[in-house]
Design a protein around this motif. Structure first.
Motif, PDB file in Angstrom:
ATOM      1  N   ALA A 171     -26.690-132.239   9.040  1.00 25.72           N
ATOM      2  CA  ALA A 171     -27.785-132.986   8.412  1.00 25.72           C
ATOM      3  C   ALA A 171     -29.011-133.016   9.326  1.00 25.72           C
ATOM      4  O   ALA A 171     -30.150-132.976   8.853  1.00 25.72           O
ATOM      5  CB  ALA A 171     -27.317-134.399   8.061  1.00 25.72           C
ATOM      6  N   LEU A 172     -28.796-133.059  10.643  1.00 23.18           N
ATOM      7  CA  LEU A 172     -29.934-132.958  11.567  1.00 23.18           C
ATOM      8  C   LEU A 172     -30.635-131.610  11.381  1.00 23.18           C
ATOM      9  O   LEU A 172     -31.867-131.530  11.400  1.00 23.18           O
ATOM     10  CB  LEU A 172     -29.460-133.089  13.018  1.00 23.18           C
ATOM     11  CG  LEU A 172     -29.240-134.511  13.529  1.00 23.18           C
ATOM     12  CD1 LEU A 172     -28.588-134.483  14.909  1.00 23.18           C
ATOM     13  CD2 LEU A 172     -30.557-135.277  13.580  1.00 23.18           C
TER      14      LEU A 172
ATOM     15  N   ARG B 148     -38.734-130.522   8.321  1.00 20.80           N
ATOM     16  CA  ARG B 148     -39.947-130.892   9.041  1.00 20.80           C
ATOM     17  C   ARG B 148     -40.776-129.644   9.380  1.00 20.80           C
ATOM     18  O   ARG B 148     -42.000-129.654   9.254  1.00 20.80           O
ATOM     19  CB  ARG B 148     -39.586-131.665  10.303  1.00 20.80           C
ATOM     20  CG  ARG B 148     -40.766-132.444  10.841  1.00 20.80           C
ATOM     21  CD  ARG B 148     -40.345-133.492  11.840  1.00 20.80           C
ATOM     22  NE  ARG B 148     -39.472-132.911  12.836  1.00 20.80           N
ATOM     23  CZ  ARG B 148     -38.664-133.632  13.614  1.00 20.80           C
ATOM     24  NH1 ARG B 148     -38.605-134.938  13.472  1.00 20.80           N
ATOM     25  NH2 ARG B 148     -37.908-133.055  14.499  1.00 20.80           N
ATOM     26  N   ALA B 149     -40.097-128.586   9.781  1.00 20.39           N
ATOM     27  CA  ALA B 149     -40.821-127.356  10.114  1.00 20.39           C
ATOM     28  C   ALA B 149     -41.530-126.808   8.878  1.00 20.39           C
ATOM     29  O   ALA B 149     -42.684-126.364   8.956  1.00 20.39           O
ATOM     30  CB  ALA B 149     -39.843-126.318  10.682  1.00 20.39           C
ATOM     31  N   ARG B 150     -40.852-126.862   7.723  1.00 20.55           N
ATOM     32  CA  ARG B 150     -41.488-126.369   6.485  1.00 20.55           C
ATOM     33  C   ARG B 150     -42.716-127.202   6.143  1.00 20.55           C
ATOM     34  O   ARG B 150     -43.757-126.688   5.764  1.00 20.55           O
ATOM     35  CB  ARG B 150     -40.493-126.449   5.307  1.00 20.55           C
ATOM     36  CG  ARG B 150     -39.441-125.365   5.268  1.00 20.55           C
ATOM     37  CD  ARG B 150     -38.742-125.304   3.897  1.00 20.55           C
ATOM     38  NE  ARG B 150     -38.067-126.542   3.501  1.00 20.55           N
ATOM     39  CZ  ARG B 150     -36.841-126.892   3.890  1.00 20.55           C
ATOM     40  NH1 ARG B 150     -36.152-126.092   4.690  1.00 20.55           N
ATOM     41  NH2 ARG B 150     -36.303-128.015   3.481  1.00 20.55           N
ATOM     42  N   ARG B 151     -42.582-128.528   6.293  1.00 17.92           N
ATOM     43  CA  ARG B 151     -43.689-129.426   5.963  1.00 17.92           C
ATOM     44  C   ARG B 151     -44.858-129.217   6.919  1.00 17.92           C
ATOM     45  O   ARG B 151     -46.008-129.174   6.500  1.00 17.92           O
ATOM     46  CB  ARG B 151     -43.218-130.884   6.033  1.00 17.92           C
ATOM     47  CG  ARG B 151     -42.117-131.238   5.039  1.00 17.92           C
ATOM     48  CD  ARG B 151     -42.629-131.418   3.642  1.00 17.92           C
ATOM     49  NE  ARG B 151     -43.430-132.635   3.506  1.00 17.92           N
ATOM     50  CZ  ARG B 151     -44.083-132.963   2.389  1.00 17.92           C
ATOM     51  NH1 ARG B 151     -44.055-132.143   1.341  1.00 17.92           N
ATOM     52  NH2 ARG B 151     -44.780-134.070   2.321  1.00 17.92           N
ATOM     53  N   GLU B 152     -44.555-129.112   8.197  1.00 20.57           N
ATOM     54  CA  GLU B 152     -45.622-128.920   9.184  1.00 20.57           C
ATOM     55  C   GLU B 152     -46.360-127.613   8.936  1.00 20.57           C
ATOM     56  O   GLU B 152     -47.594-127.559   9.007  1.00 20.57           O
ATOM     57  CB  GLU B 152     -45.049-128.959  10.612  1.00 20.57           C
ATOM     58  CG  GLU B 152     -44.830-130.391  11.093  1.00 20.57           C
ATOM     59  CD  GLU B 152     -44.010-130.489  12.380  1.00 20.57           C
ATOM     60  OE1 GLU B 152     -43.554-129.431  12.872  1.00 20.57           O
ATOM     61  OE2 GLU B 152     -43.821-131.629  12.861  1.00 20.57           O
TER      62      GLU B 152
ATOM     63  N   ASP C 289     -34.651-125.646  18.014  1.00 29.26           N
ATOM     64  CA  ASP C 289     -34.912-126.882  18.752  1.00 29.26           C
ATOM     65  C   ASP C 289     -33.678-127.734  18.996  1.00 29.26           C
ATOM     66  O   ASP C 289     -33.690-128.619  19.854  1.00 29.26           O
ATOM     67  CB  ASP C 289     -35.869-127.769  17.929  1.00 29.26           C
ATOM     68  CG  ASP C 289     -37.298-127.451  18.254  1.00 29.26           C
ATOM     69  OD1 ASP C 289     -37.524-126.585  19.114  1.00 29.26           O
ATOM     70  OD2 ASP C 289     -38.188-128.078  17.641  1.00 29.26           O
ATOM     71  N   LEU C 290     -32.657-127.539  18.212  1.00 33.45           N
ATOM     72  CA  LEU C 290     -31.466-128.374  18.365  1.00 33.45           C
ATOM     73  C   LEU C 290     -30.457-127.758  19.332  1.00 33.45           C
ATOM     74  O   LEU C 290     -29.435-128.360  19.642  1.00 33.45           O
ATOM     75  CB  LEU C 290     -30.800-128.617  17.002  1.00 33.45           C
ATOM     76  CG  LEU C 290     -31.558-129.558  16.054  1.00 33.45           C
ATOM     77  CD1 LEU C 290     -30.806-129.698  14.736  1.00 33.45           C
ATOM     78  CD2 LEU C 290     -31.766-130.934  16.686  1.00 33.45           C
ATOM     79  N   VAL C 291     -30.741-126.547  19.777  1.00 27.51           N
ATOM     80  CA  VAL C 291     -29.832-125.892  20.717  1.00 27.51           C
ATOM     81  C   VAL C 291     -30.320-126.184  22.128  1.00 27.51           C
ATOM     82  O   VAL C 291     -31.506-126.019  22.421  1.00 27.51           O
ATOM     83  CB  VAL C 291     -29.797-124.374  20.479  1.00 27.51           C
ATOM     84  CG1 VAL C 291     -28.836-123.697  21.456  1.00 27.51           C
ATOM     85  CG2 VAL C 291     -29.393-124.077  19.041  1.00 27.51           C
TER      86      VAL C 291
ATOM     87  N   ARG D 263     -26.014-119.876  32.342  1.00 23.06           N
ATOM     88  CA  ARG D 263     -26.827-120.350  31.235  1.00 23.06           C
ATOM     89  C   ARG D 263     -25.934-120.506  30.005  1.00 23.06           C
ATOM     90  O   ARG D 263     -25.188-119.602  29.644  1.00 23.06           O
ATOM     91  CB  ARG D 263     -27.936-119.335  30.943  1.00 23.06           C
ATOM     92  CG  ARG D 263     -28.985-119.847  29.980  1.00 23.06           C
ATOM     93  CD  ARG D 263     -30.151-118.865  29.973  1.00 23.06           C
ATOM     94  NE  ARG D 263     -30.536-118.494  28.615  1.00 23.06           N
ATOM     95  CZ  ARG D 263     -31.512-119.087  27.945  1.00 23.06           C
ATOM     96  NH1 ARG D 263     -32.186-120.047  28.488  1.00 23.06           N
ATOM     97  NH2 ARG D 263     -31.811-118.695  26.721  1.00 23.06           N
ATOM     98  N   ASP D 264     -26.020-121.650  29.417  1.00 25.13           N
ATOM     99  CA  ASP D 264     -25.102-121.943  28.318  1.00 25.13           C
ATOM    100  C   ASP D 264     -25.893-122.593  27.186  1.00 25.13           C
ATOM    101  O   ASP D 264     -26.828-123.351  27.438  1.00 25.13           O
ATOM    102  CB  ASP D 264     -24.028-122.917  28.845  1.00 25.13           C
ATOM    103  CG  ASP D 264     -22.827-122.956  27.937  1.00 25.13           C
ATOM    104  OD1 ASP D 264     -22.716-122.072  27.069  1.00 25.13           O
ATOM    105  OD2 ASP D 264     -22.007-123.876  28.094  1.00 25.13           O
ATOM    106  N   ALA D 265     -25.542-122.285  25.975  1.00 26.59           N
ATOM    107  CA  ALA D 265     -26.207-122.895  24.827  1.00 26.59           C
ATOM    108  C   ALA D 265     -25.239-123.867  24.168  1.00 26.59           C
ATOM    109  O   ALA D 265     -24.104-123.503  23.860  1.00 26.59           O
ATOM    110  CB  ALA D 265     -26.600-121.808  23.836  1.00 26.59           C
ATOM    111  N   THR D 266     -25.685-125.114  23.980  1.00 24.59           N
ATOM    112  CA  THR D 266     -24.791-126.074  23.312  1.00 24.59           C
ATOM    113  C   THR D 266     -25.503-126.741  22.146  1.00 24.59           C
ATOM    114  O   THR D 266     -26.705-126.969  22.175  1.00 24.59           O
ATOM    115  CB  THR D 266     -24.290-127.182  24.270  1.00 24.59           C
ATOM    116  OG1 THR D 266     -25.408-127.881  24.794  1.00 24.59           O
ATOM    117  CG2 THR D 266     -23.451-126.612  25.380  1.00 24.59           C
TER     118      THR D 266
END
Ligand SMILES: *Cc1c(COP(=O)(O)O)cnc(C)c1O
Length: 467
Positions: free
Chosen positions: A132-133, A140-144, A297-299, A308-311
Motif C-alpha cells: 500500500a505504501l 504521488r509521483a503521478r500527481r506531481e 524511493d522506498l528501497v 551494498r545491499d538493497a532492502t
C-alpha cells in the motif's frame, strides 16, 4: 565453605527441590521483574511448558488460517537455521538467493508477465503495508508529474478486508473508503467500488479469500471497471490483491479463475507463507507485477558490513528459518503436491459441510459452488423457538471437547449476521472432521435441553474467538 566458592552463593536447597521437584514447584512463576537468581535449564524448560498447558491445543484451533503442522524434516530445517539472521545478506548470500527463488516461483505461479520483484515479509500485514505504501508513492509521483495536489490520498476497499488495511490508512495517513457489506452479500464487486474511486484514489484493494467467509471479491469485475475508468476518465487506479490465504489456494483449486497478474490492473499481490503456504508463523510475501511497481524511493541502499545491499522492509533482523522452510515446501511438494493438499482440504471441508447441514439446524453461508477457501462457514437457520445461538455452540464445543470454533458477527452492514467458521486444514483429517460434526450435533442437543448462556458469557466467548 569450599575453596573458590563465592561467599554469596546460597546454601544448597534442603527442601528436596533439587532431588524430587523443581525450583518453582512451591512458588509462583516469575512474572513481574527479572528474578534475582536463575534456575536450572531443565526447571526453566518445565516452567515454560507447564505455563503453556493453559493455551489451546493448536490442532483443535479451527479459527486460525495459520499453519499448525509441518513435517519433521521441515522442522529440522527450521531448527537447524534458527541462528541465521535473514537480513545478513553479505554473510548468508545463499539464504538471500533462496528468498529470490521463492519470489520467482510465486511470480510465475501468479502469472507475472515478465521480470518482477518482491520481498519476504513477516506476514501479510507487513506485505500489505509495503504494497500500500508503494501505491501511495506511485500515486504521488503521478500527481506531481501532472502538477496536481497530493494532500488527500484515499484507498478503496470493502468491509470484508482484514483489519490491517484500516491500520495502514491510519498509520500512513490515507483516507480509508470502506465499502459496507450488504445484509446478504459479504464481498464486493465493481458496482460497489465505482462510486468511491476518484483522482485521489491510490488503489483498490480486493480480497481473494476473505477471513469472514472464505469467498473472493469480484476481482475480474473490478479489473474491468478500473480499465474502463482509465479509458473513459483517464483515472490510473491500480489494484492490489490481498491473497493472504487465497493466493496459495486459487492457483491449485481454481487454476482457470483469473485474479492475478493475468488481469491488467493487478499490480501487486500479498500472500501469507504461514497460511496455505504451509509454513509455521512468521512468513509473508509481497510480489509486484513488474519492477517498476516498486517505487525506487522506498528501497534503501545501504553499505552494511562492507557490502551494498538493497532492502525494502519494515523490520530489519529476523530469522531465516521460515524462508528456508518455504523453499523446502516448494521443492518437497511441487505443484502436484500443493494441489493434492489443497484438494484434500477441500474434500474434507465439503464432507464436513454436508454433515453439518445434515444436523438439521444449520445452513451454509454463500452461493453453492462459489469459489472458496477450504473451510466451512455456516449459521443457524431461522428458528425463533431455539433457545441458543452460535456463541453458545462455540462455548459448548470448547467446554465439551476443547474445539476452538469461532462464532462472530460480520462487519457493517451485515452485523446482524452471526457466522461460525471451521478451517479444514491438513491437521483436520477426514476422521477428525467427522468427529467434529458429531460434536457439533451433540452440542446442539445439549443446548436444546439446558438452554443458552447469559449475555455476559456471550461477550466473553465472542472476544476470545475472534479471527
Ligand atoms: C490473515 C490475513 C491478513 C493478515 O495476514 P498475516 O499474515 O497474519 O499478517 C490479511 N488479509 C487477509 C485476507 C488475511 O486472511
Amino acid at each position: 565453605m569450599s575453596v573458590g566458592q563465592h561467599p554469596t552463593t546460597p546454601p544448597a536447597p534442603t527442601n528436596g527441590a533439587s532431588s524430587y521437584g523443581n525450583e518453582f514447584l512451591l512458588t509462583d512463576a516469575p512474572d513481574h521483574r527479572l528474578p534475582q537468581r536463575g534456575m536450572a535449564a531443565d526447571d526453566a524448560m518445565r516452567l515454560v511448558g507447564e505455563e503453556l498447558v493453559l493455551d489451546g491445543i493448536p490442532f483443535r484451533n479451527l479459527a486460525t488460517f495459520v499453519t499448525t503442522w509441518m513435517e519433521p524434516q521441515a522442522q529440522r530445517v527450521i531448527a537447524d537455521n534458527l541462528h541465521r539472521n535473514y537480513i545478513d545478506h553479505a554473510e548468508y548470500p545463499q539464504t538471500a538467493e533462496i528468498e529470490q527463488r521463492c519470489i520467482r516461483m510465486l511470480a510465475d505461479l501468479f502469472h507475472a508477465p515478465g521480470e518482477t520483484t518482491g520481498t519476504r515479509t513477516q506476514g501479510s500485514s507487513e506485505a500489505i503495508m509495503l504494497g500500500a505504501l508503494s501505491l501511495k508513492w506511485k500515486w504521488r509521483a503521478r500527481r506531481e508529474a501532472a502538477g496536481k495536489a497530493t494532500d488527500r490520498p484515499n484507498l478503496v476497499f470493502g468491509g470484508d478486508v482484514h483489519v490491517v488495511w484500516e491500520k495502514f490508512c491510519r498509520y500512513f495517513d490515507v483516507e480509508p473508503r470502506i465499502i459496507p457489506l450488504q445484509p446478504h452479500k459479504f464481498t464486493i464487486g465493481p458496482e460497489d467500488v465505482e462510486p468511491h474511486v476518484d483522482e485521489n484514489t491510490i488503489g483498490v484493494a480486493a480480497v481473494l479469500g476473505t477471513t469472514f467467509t472464505g469467498h473472493a471479491d469480484d476481482i475480474v469485475g473490478i479489473d474491468a471497471l478500473l480499465r474502463r475508468l482509465r479509458d473513459e476518465r483517464g483515472l490510473e487506479v491500480p489494484m492490489h490483491v490481498d491473497g493472504a490465504s487465497g493466493a496459495f489456494v486459487w492457483p491449485f483449486l481454481y487454476p482457470d479463475s483469473e485474479w492475478d497478474f493475468r488481469l491488467e490492473t493487478v499490480h501487486s499481490i500479498n500472500v501469507s507463507g504461514h497460511k496455505y503456504g504451509l509454513v509455521y508463523p512468521g512468513l509473508g510475501w509481497l510480489i509486484f507485477r513488474e519492477p517498476a511497481d516498486l517505487p525506487e524511493d522506498l528501497v534503501f541502499y545501504e553499505n552494511y558490513l562492507g557490502k551494498r545491499d538493497a532492502t525494502f522492509t519494515l523490520n530489519f533482523s529476523t530469522g531465516s528459518s521460515m524462508v528456508l522452510a518455504q523453499y523446502y515446501n516448494f521443492v518437497r511438494y511441487g505443484h502436484e503436491g500443493y494441489r493434492y493438499i489443497m484438494e484434500s482440504m477441500q474434500r474434507n471441508a465439503r464432507a464436513l459441510a454436508e454433515e453439518i447441514v445434515a444436523i438439521g439446524e444449520f445452513e451454509l453461508v454463500g452461493e453453492p459452488g462459489a469459489e472458496q477457501l477450504p473451510l466451512v462457514a455456516f449459521k443457524l437457520t431461522e428458528n425463533p423457538d431455539r433457545g441458543y445461538d452460535e456463541f453458545d455452540i462455540a462455548s459448548q464445543l470448547a467446554a465439551e471437547r476443547g474445539w476452538m470454533l469461532p462464532a462472530y458477527t460480520l462487519p457493517p452492514n451485515a452485523e446482524h449476521v452471526t457466522i461460525m467458521r471451521a478451517l479444514v486444514k491438513r491437521a483436520l483429517g477426514h476422521s477428525l472432521a467427522t468427529t467434529l460434526a458429531h460434536d457439533i450435533s451433540d452440542a446442539c442437543a445439549t443446548l436444546a435441553v439446558k438452554g443458552g448462556l447469559h449475555e455476559l458469557d456471550r461477550r466473553r466467548v465472542k472476544t476470545a474467538t475472534g479471527y
